[in-house]
Scaffold this motif. Structure first.
Motif, short mmCIF file in Angstrom:
data_model
loop_
_atom_site.label_atom_id
_atom_site.label_comp_id
_atom_site.label_asym_id
_atom_site.label_seq_id
_atom_site.Cartn_x
_atom_site.Cartn_y
_atom_site.Cartn_z
N THR A 222 1.39 -0.51 2.47
CA THR A 222 2.46 0.35 1.94
C THR A 222 1.96 1.30 0.86
N LEU A 223 0.65 1.42 0.69
CA LEU A 223 0.12 2.24 -0.40
C LEU A 223 0.54 3.70 -0.26
N VAL A 224 0.38 4.28 0.91
CA VAL A 224 0.73 5.69 1.11
C VAL A 224 2.23 5.89 1.01
N ARG A 225 3.00 4.98 1.58
CA ARG A 225 4.46 5.13 1.58
C ARG A 225 5.04 5.06 0.18
N ASP A 226 4.55 4.14 -0.64
CA ASP A 226 5.17 3.88 -1.94
C ASP A 226 4.43 4.51 -3.11
N ALA A 227 3.40 5.31 -2.83
CA ALA A 227 2.67 5.97 -3.92
C ALA A 227 3.57 6.89 -4.75
N PRO A 228 4.48 7.70 -4.15
CA PRO A 228 5.36 8.53 -5.00
C PRO A 228 6.22 7.70 -5.94
N ALA A 229 6.67 6.53 -5.51
CA ALA A 229 7.45 5.67 -6.40
C ALA A 229 6.59 5.18 -7.56
N SER A 230 5.31 4.93 -7.31
CA SER A 230 4.41 4.54 -8.39
C SER A 230 4.26 5.66 -9.42
N LEU A 231 4.14 6.89 -8.95
CA LEU A 231 4.03 8.03 -9.87
C LEU A 231 5.31 8.21 -10.67
N LEU A 232 6.46 8.00 -10.02
CA LEU A 232 7.74 8.09 -10.74
C LEU A 232 7.83 7.00 -11.80
N LEU A 233 7.34 5.82 -11.47
CA LEU A 233 7.34 4.73 -12.45
C LEU A 233 6.47 5.07 -13.66
N LEU A 234 5.33 5.70 -13.41
CA LEU A 234 4.48 6.12 -14.52
C LEU A 234 5.16 7.17 -15.38
N LEU A 235 5.88 8.12 -14.74
CA LEU A 235 6.60 9.13 -15.50
C LEU A 235 7.70 8.52 -16.35
N ALA B 24 15.29 -1.73 -7.68
CA ALA B 24 15.87 -1.91 -6.36
C ALA B 24 14.92 -1.43 -5.27
N TYR B 25 14.17 -0.36 -5.54
CA TYR B 25 13.20 0.14 -4.56
C TYR B 25 12.09 -0.88 -4.33
N VAL B 26 11.61 -1.51 -5.39
CA VAL B 26 10.56 -2.52 -5.25
C VAL B 26 11.05 -3.67 -4.38
N VAL B 27 12.30 -4.12 -4.61
CA VAL B 27 12.84 -5.22 -3.81
C VAL B 27 13.00 -4.80 -2.36
N ALA B 28 13.52 -3.59 -2.13
CA ALA B 28 13.68 -3.12 -0.76
C ALA B 28 12.33 -2.96 -0.07
N ALA B 29 11.33 -2.47 -0.80
CA ALA B 29 9.99 -2.31 -0.22
C ALA B 29 9.35 -3.66 0.09
N SER B 30 9.66 -4.67 -0.70
CA SER B 30 9.09 -6.00 -0.45
C SER B 30 9.66 -6.62 0.81
N ARG B 31 10.86 -6.23 1.20
CA ARG B 31 11.50 -6.82 2.38
C ARG B 31 11.09 -6.15 3.68
N ASP B 32 10.50 -4.97 3.61
CA ASP B 32 10.14 -4.25 4.83
C ASP B 32 8.86 -3.47 4.56
N GLU B 33 7.76 -3.96 5.11
CA GLU B 33 6.48 -3.29 4.88
C GLU B 33 6.15 -2.27 5.96
N ARG C 119 9.62 5.69 4.36
CA ARG C 119 9.99 5.87 2.96
C ARG C 119 11.48 6.19 2.81
N ALA C 120 12.01 6.99 3.72
CA ALA C 120 13.42 7.33 3.63
C ALA C 120 14.31 6.11 3.84
N ALA C 121 13.89 5.21 4.76
CA ALA C 121 14.68 4.00 5.00
C ALA C 121 14.65 3.08 3.79
N ILE C 122 13.52 2.97 3.13
CA ILE C 122 13.43 2.13 1.93
C ILE C 122 14.26 2.73 0.81
N LEU C 123 14.23 4.05 0.67
CA LEU C 123 15.02 4.70 -0.37
C LEU C 123 16.52 4.50 -0.12
N LEU C 124 16.94 4.63 1.12
CA LEU C 124 18.35 4.40 1.44
C LEU C 124 18.75 2.95 1.20
#
Length: 248
Positions: free
Chosen positions: A113-126, A166-175, A179-184
């Motif tokens: 999930t590195l490529v899919r969730d990398a933008p969320a990591s950058l948002l977390l850093l911001l 909530a995104y981290v929990v949703a991402a943990s349930r579906d690898e 990205r759009a499905a995890i965000l929704l």
């Protein structure tokens, strides 16, 4: 027994074993599966690799350690922060399944999930940088301006932190999801669990010593907080159940 011509036919009597006497080998062979002895049928045997006694008590703590060290490796890549936290959440939320493979499962989830969730990591850093910047700037402002800035920024930061958890929990349930499905799914979690969304930011702040203090970070700082936050969202329906309802 009487035959058709009226003559009595005697059947051979079957010997009944006396109480306490061992069963005859013939009876044992008749009741046992053909060609299988007691050992082959698994009677009286235990898995030699099954953890027992004191070792069994250490399995789950070892799983937390394994997930934590794997998450540390993911966090070191910077863009792997959210994938690593999601992997730790996945493992700690189901220790019965992943207790023997906590380290490898966390790393595997982060890699997939590195490529899919990398933008969320950058948002977390911001968000983390914004919190640190506000902590430095706000004390230097006038009292009235400080109150105004806190009133504007606090709800925004609160919502971002709740959404990221909530995104981290949703991402943990579906690898494997997009990205759009995890965000929704994360948005649906926030909408379905407003109390959890309100409680997530202060809970994360309360757990901050675990991931800010180096000894605790190395031990459990990246496995216990995901476990606690995951349990906060755990009563929400699984993403698979949501997909099943949407396709009906």
């Amino acid at each position: 027994m009487t035959s058709a011509d009226g003559r009595r036919q005697d059947r051979p009597a079957q010997a009944t074993p006396a109480p306490g006497a061992p069963a005859s080998p013939t009876a044992t062979r008749e009741t046992a599966p053909e060609g299988l002895d007691r050992a082959e049928r698994g009677i009286g045997r235990r898995d030699p690799l099954e953890a027992r006694g004191l070792v069994r008590l250490l399995v789950k703590p070892a799983a937390f350690l394994g997930a934590n060290w794997a998450a540390l490796l993911g966090v070191l890549t910077v863009v792997g922060i959210v994938p690593a936290l999601a992997g730790a959440t996945r493992v700690t939320s189901d220790l019965e399944q992943y207790e023997d493979s906590a380290f490898t499962t966390t790393l595997r989830h982060a890699r997939r999930t590195l490529v899919r969730d990398a933008p969320a990591s950058l948002l977390l850093l911001l968000v983390a940088g914004g919190i640190a910047g506000n902590a430095l700037v706000l004390p230097r402002l006038d009292a009235s301006l400080r109150v105004f800035a806190v009133g504007v920024l606090l709800p925004l930061l609160w919502a971002l932190i709740a959404m990221l958890s909530a995104y981290v929990v949703a991402a943990s349930r579906d690898e494997h999801g997009e990205r759009a499905a995890i965000l929704l799914e994360a948005l649906r979690l926030v909408r379905a669990r407003p109390v959890a969304a309100l409680a997530a930011p202060p809970l994360i702040a309360l757990l901050s010593p675990l991931w800010l203090l180096a000894p605790l970070t190395i031990a459990i700082g990246l496995s216990v907080p995901p476990w606690v936050v995951g349990r906060l969202w755990s009563s929400a329906p699984h993403i698979g159940a949501y997909r099943a309802r949407s396709t009906e």
